[in-house]
Design a protein around this motif. Structure first.
Motif, PDB file in Angstrom:
ATOM      1  N   LEU A  76      35.352   1.649  20.902  1.00  0.00           N
ATOM      2  CA  LEU A  76      34.453   2.112  19.849  1.00  0.00           C
ATOM      3  C   LEU A  76      34.317   3.625  19.836  1.00  0.00           C
ATOM      4  O   LEU A  76      34.123   4.230  18.766  1.00  0.00           O
TER       5      LEU A  76
ATOM      6  N   ILE B 115      44.578  -3.981  16.565  1.00  0.00           N
ATOM      7  CA  ILE B 115      43.380  -4.718  16.981  1.00  0.00           C
ATOM      8  C   ILE B 115      43.480  -4.951  18.480  1.00  0.00           C
ATOM      9  O   ILE B 115      44.555  -5.218  19.006  1.00  0.00           O
TER      10      ILE B 115
ATOM     11  N   GLN C 182      39.538   3.910  14.430  1.00  0.00           N
ATOM     12  CA  GLN C 182      40.280   3.124  13.448  1.00  0.00           C
ATOM     13  C   GLN C 182      40.565   1.708  13.920  1.00  0.00           C
ATOM     14  O   GLN C 182      41.100   0.889  13.160  1.00  0.00           O
ATOM     15  N   LYS C 183      40.235   1.369  15.159  1.00  0.00           N
ATOM     16  CA  LYS C 183      40.575   0.055  15.710  1.00  0.00           C
ATOM     17  C   LYS C 183      39.366  -0.881  15.727  1.00  0.00           C
ATOM     18  O   LYS C 183      38.221  -0.442  15.836  1.00  0.00           O
ATOM     19  N   THR C 184      39.673  -2.189  15.674  1.00  0.00           N
ATOM     20  CA  THR C 184      38.646  -3.223  15.785  1.00  0.00           C
ATOM     21  C   THR C 184      38.816  -3.937  17.117  1.00  0.00           C
ATOM     22  O   THR C 184      39.943  -4.178  17.560  1.00  0.00           O
TER      23      THR C 184
ATOM     24  N   LYS D 274      29.775 -11.000  13.870  1.00  0.00           N
ATOM     25  CA  LYS D 274      30.146  -9.612  13.603  1.00  0.00           C
ATOM     26  C   LYS D 274      29.004  -8.729  14.086  1.00  0.00           C
ATOM     27  O   LYS D 274      27.917  -8.724  13.506  1.00  0.00           O
TER      28      LYS D 274
ATOM     29  N   LYS E 246      37.116  -9.732   6.521  1.00  0.00           N
ATOM     30  CA  LYS E 246      36.261  -9.127   7.527  1.00  0.00           C
ATOM     31  C   LYS E 246      34.945  -9.863   7.728  1.00  0.00           C
ATOM     32  O   LYS E 246      34.130  -9.499   8.573  1.00  0.00           O
TER      33      LYS E 246
ATOM     34  N   LEU F  12      41.229 -10.759  10.302  1.00  0.00           N
ATOM     35  CA  LEU F  12      41.121  -9.309  10.132  1.00  0.00           C
ATOM     36  C   LEU F  12      42.422  -8.715   9.612  1.00  0.00           C
ATOM     37  O   LEU F  12      42.429  -7.864   8.725  1.00  0.00           O
TER      38      LEU F  12
ATOM     39  N   GLY G 149      30.724  -3.061  12.372  1.00  0.00           N
ATOM     40  CA  GLY G 149      31.886  -3.085  11.497  1.00  0.00           C
ATOM     41  C   GLY G 149      33.201  -3.183  12.223  1.00  0.00           C
ATOM     42  O   GLY G 149      34.207  -3.604  11.643  1.00  0.00           O
ATOM     43  N   ARG G 150      33.218  -2.831  13.525  1.00  0.00           N
ATOM     44  CA  ARG G 150      34.468  -2.840  14.284  1.00  0.00           C
ATOM     45  C   ARG G 150      34.385  -3.657  15.568  1.00  0.00           C
ATOM     46  O   ARG G 150      35.263  -3.581  16.411  1.00  0.00           O
TER      47      ARG G 150
END
Length: 215
Positions: free
Chosen positions: A141, A122, A146-148, A168, A213, A208, A171-172
């Motif tokens: 992004l 993250i 695969q990262k937030t 939010k 989430k 997270l 999604g990421r």
């Protein structure tokens, strides 16, 4: 000089498990979080995550500690003039000596972000400048599917802390702050609101990691 012994890693983990639960502590221990910018947001995020038992923190900042930083950032008066990354590392080791730390005394750019952030699960955005914030959002992004990213916008002034919240966005991408106040509007930064926003970011990271989430 204080010569009292530092608790062992096993003792600190046992204390964390007692307060947070063994499952949550194990998940936090397995996580790596990158913090981009170690000022009012980043230094407070780092302290919260280190105290919570994050396994590894990647600390990134090119700046030095200024006397004007002391009212809201996790530095000491004796550290004025030192690189922030190195000063924060020293402070973190006093409160969480067994976290693994990776320190980069450099500016995050579109060119080096992949190298600096590739090991993170993250990423926390804790910059002052809007252009730097936008750059990091784009890089994470676009280059790291695969990262937030947990970012911030709006924490200046003396307004109610109840206006600072977490949203939010995708999604990421999570955004913490009031989304309105800005130092460019001649509104100053105050310790409580900056720390509130940093706490939102740190808590979002922890949630997270624990698989929660929602906001």
């Amino acid at each position: 000089m204080d010569c009292r012994p530092v608790p062992s890693r096993e003792e600190i983990l046992a204390a964390l498990e007692k307060k947070q639960g063994s499952v949550a502590t194990a998940k936090l221990q397995a996580a790596t979080v990158a913090i981009c910018g170690l000022g009012g947001l980043g230094s407070n995020i780092a302290i919260s995550l280190a105290r919570s038992g994050i396994g590894k923190l990647i600390l990134i900042d090119f700046d030095t500690v200024d006397i004007t930083n002391l009212h809201r950032q996790q530095y000491k008066a004796s550290q004025v003039g030192l690189p922030k990354a190195e000063a924060l590392l020293a402070n973190l080791k006093e409160v969480a000596p067994y976290v693994r730390y990776e320190v980069h005394n450099e500016k995050v750019t579109a060119e080096n972000a992949v190298r600096l952030l590739e090991d993170a699960d993250i990423v926390c955005e804790a910059f002052d400048r809007a252009d730097a914030k936008a750059m990091l959002v784009d890089v994470v992004l676009e280059r790291f599917p695969q990262k937030t990213l947990v970012a911030a916008s709006g924490m200046a002034g003396f307004g109610s802390g109840n206006t600072i919240r977490t949203r939010k966005v995708t999604g990421r991408l999570y955004l913490c702050g009031d989304g309105k106040s800005d130092v460019d509007q001649d509104i100053g930064l105050t310790a409580p609101r900056v720390m509130l926003c940093a706490a939102h970011q740190a808590l979002t990271v922890i949630r997270l990691i624990l698989g929660k989430k929602d906001v």
